[in-house]
Write a protein that holds these residues in place. Structure first.
Motif, mmCIF file in Angstrom:
data_model
loop_
_atom_site.group_PDB
_atom_site.id
_atom_site.type_symbol
_atom_site.label_atom_id
_atom_site.label_comp_id
_atom_site.label_asym_id
_atom_site.label_seq_id
_atom_site.Cartn_x
_atom_site.Cartn_y
_atom_site.Cartn_z
ATOM 1 N N ASP A 105 28.265 -50.194 68.003
ATOM 2 C CA ASP A 105 29.258 -50.895 68.818
ATOM 3 C C ASP A 105 28.766 -52.327 69.041
ATOM 4 O O ASP A 105 27.745 -52.538 69.701
ATOM 5 C CB ASP A 105 29.437 -50.189 70.166
ATOM 6 C CG ASP A 105 30.542 -50.805 71.008
ATOM 7 O OD1 ASP A 105 31.109 -51.834 70.595
ATOM 8 O OD2 ASP A 105 30.830 -50.278 72.102
ATOM 9 N N ARG A 158 28.425 -52.249 83.131
ATOM 10 C CA ARG A 158 28.627 -53.478 82.362
ATOM 11 C C ARG A 158 27.337 -53.829 81.623
ATOM 12 O O ARG A 158 26.254 -53.863 82.222
ATOM 13 C CB ARG A 158 29.026 -54.634 83.272
ATOM 14 C CG ARG A 158 29.176 -55.965 82.548
ATOM 15 C CD ARG A 158 29.451 -57.103 83.502
ATOM 16 N NE ARG A 158 30.729 -56.952 84.175
ATOM 17 C CZ ARG A 158 31.210 -57.813 85.061
ATOM 18 N NH1 ARG A 158 30.489 -58.884 85.394
ATOM 19 N NH2 ARG A 158 32.371 -57.600 85.629
ATOM 20 N N THR A 159 27.473 -54.084 80.335
ATOM 21 C CA THR A 159 26.301 -54.401 79.515
ATOM 22 C C THR A 159 25.766 -55.778 79.893
ATOM 23 O O THR A 159 26.491 -56.778 79.821
ATOM 24 C CB THR A 159 26.664 -54.368 78.023
ATOM 25 O OG1 THR A 159 27.174 -53.075 77.686
ATOM 26 C CG2 THR A 159 25.451 -54.664 77.171
ATOM 27 N N HIS A 166 29.736 -54.517 70.972
ATOM 28 C CA HIS A 166 29.765 -54.905 72.386
ATOM 29 C C HIS A 166 28.527 -54.408 73.138
ATOM 30 O O HIS A 166 28.257 -54.875 74.248
ATOM 31 C CB HIS A 166 31.017 -54.366 73.065
ATOM 32 C CG HIS A 166 32.292 -54.882 72.455
ATOM 33 N ND1 HIS A 166 32.717 -56.180 72.607
ATOM 34 C CD2 HIS A 166 33.214 -54.255 71.674
ATOM 35 C CE1 HIS A 166 33.861 -56.345 71.967
ATOM 36 N NE2 HIS A 166 34.192 -55.200 71.386
ATOM 37 N N GLU A 167 27.797 -53.461 72.545
ATOM 38 C CA GLU A 167 26.613 -52.913 73.205
ATOM 39 C C GLU A 167 25.348 -53.056 72.361
ATOM 40 O O GLU A 167 24.250 -52.989 72.910
ATOM 41 C CB GLU A 167 26.830 -51.421 73.529
ATOM 42 C CG GLU A 167 27.943 -51.172 74.529
ATOM 43 C CD GLU A 167 28.074 -49.701 74.886
ATOM 44 O OE1 GLU A 167 27.326 -48.874 74.280
ATOM 45 O OE2 GLU A 167 28.900 -49.364 75.750
#
Length: 221
Positions: free
Chosen positions: A170, A204-205, A172-173
């Motif tokens: 992912d 939230r990362t 986003h992570e």
């Protein structure tokens, strides 16, 4: 009303003239003229009263409206002042939150620093030459205690370490470091190895995990 009064005067004059010609009444007297004048003016009010009453009503209405304007202006000024005070208080609260928002977290980190300091002092004071095994045991116990305290602090404040091994990549992570060939039990497109742990704060990362992603052998880079 004036036309009716004039008509009544004319009728009275005609009657008086007729009576004079017949000899019934004497010519006009002052009293008769006064009576006719009174009859003419009794029904009609003076024209000066109308405008004066209208002007008085307008003045009263103007005074009333002026008072209302003053009252509304005062209310508006108070409302503006209240809004400005609320804005300043809100701004001050936001600034305080930025400065002291991590106060609790810092307080817990101080306890971790205390453990690290005590462990370091204990090792430096009780270390004997040639007894490296005992020293290593003390270091291990101190680090284990420090790690447990850090995990407790992180959990208390919603800080969570991500464990993405085996998860689908992912962006986003995860931060892709490189591709590795997929091995036994490792599906292509999933995280095969973590180079650096990532963290989330309340979901939230806040730091991406540096990972190696598995790919099929022919797609190896």
């Amino acid at each position: 009303m004036a036309a009716r009064s004039l008509w009544a005067v004319r009728r009275r004059v005609q009657r008086l003239l007729a009576s004079r010609s017949r000899g019934w009444l004497h010519p006009f007297s002052t009293a008769t003229q006064r009576t006719a004048g009174e009859d003419c003016s009794s029904d009609d009010p003076p024209d000066e009263l109308g405008p004066s009453l209208a002007e008085r009503a307008l003045k009263l209405k103007a005074v009333k409206l002026e008072k209302e304007v003053q009252d509304l202006t005062l209310r508006y000024q108070r409302a503006v002042a209240d809004c400005e005070n609320i804005r300043r208080r809100t701004q001050r609260c936001v600034e305080d939150a930025k400065i002291f928002g991590i106060q609790s977290f810092c307080k817990d980190l101080v306890e971790v620093a205390d453990i690290l300091e005590k462990t370091t002092e204990c090792i430096s004071e009780e270390t004997e030459p040639g007894n490296e095994k005992l020293t290593l045991e003390k270091v291990f116990r101190g680090l284990s205690l420090l790690e447990a305290k850090l995990k407790s602090v992180f959990t208390k404040h919603g800080l969570e370490k991500m464990t993405p091994i085996g998860d689908k990549y992912d962006p986003h992570e995860h931060e892709l470091v490189c591709h590795v060939p997929a091995g036994v039990g490792v599906q292509p497109g999933t995280v095969a190895l973590v180079r650096q742990d990532g963290y989330k704060l309340h979901g939230r990362t806040i730091r991406l995990a540096q990972v190696e992603v598995a790919v099929e052998s022919q797609r190896r880079l």
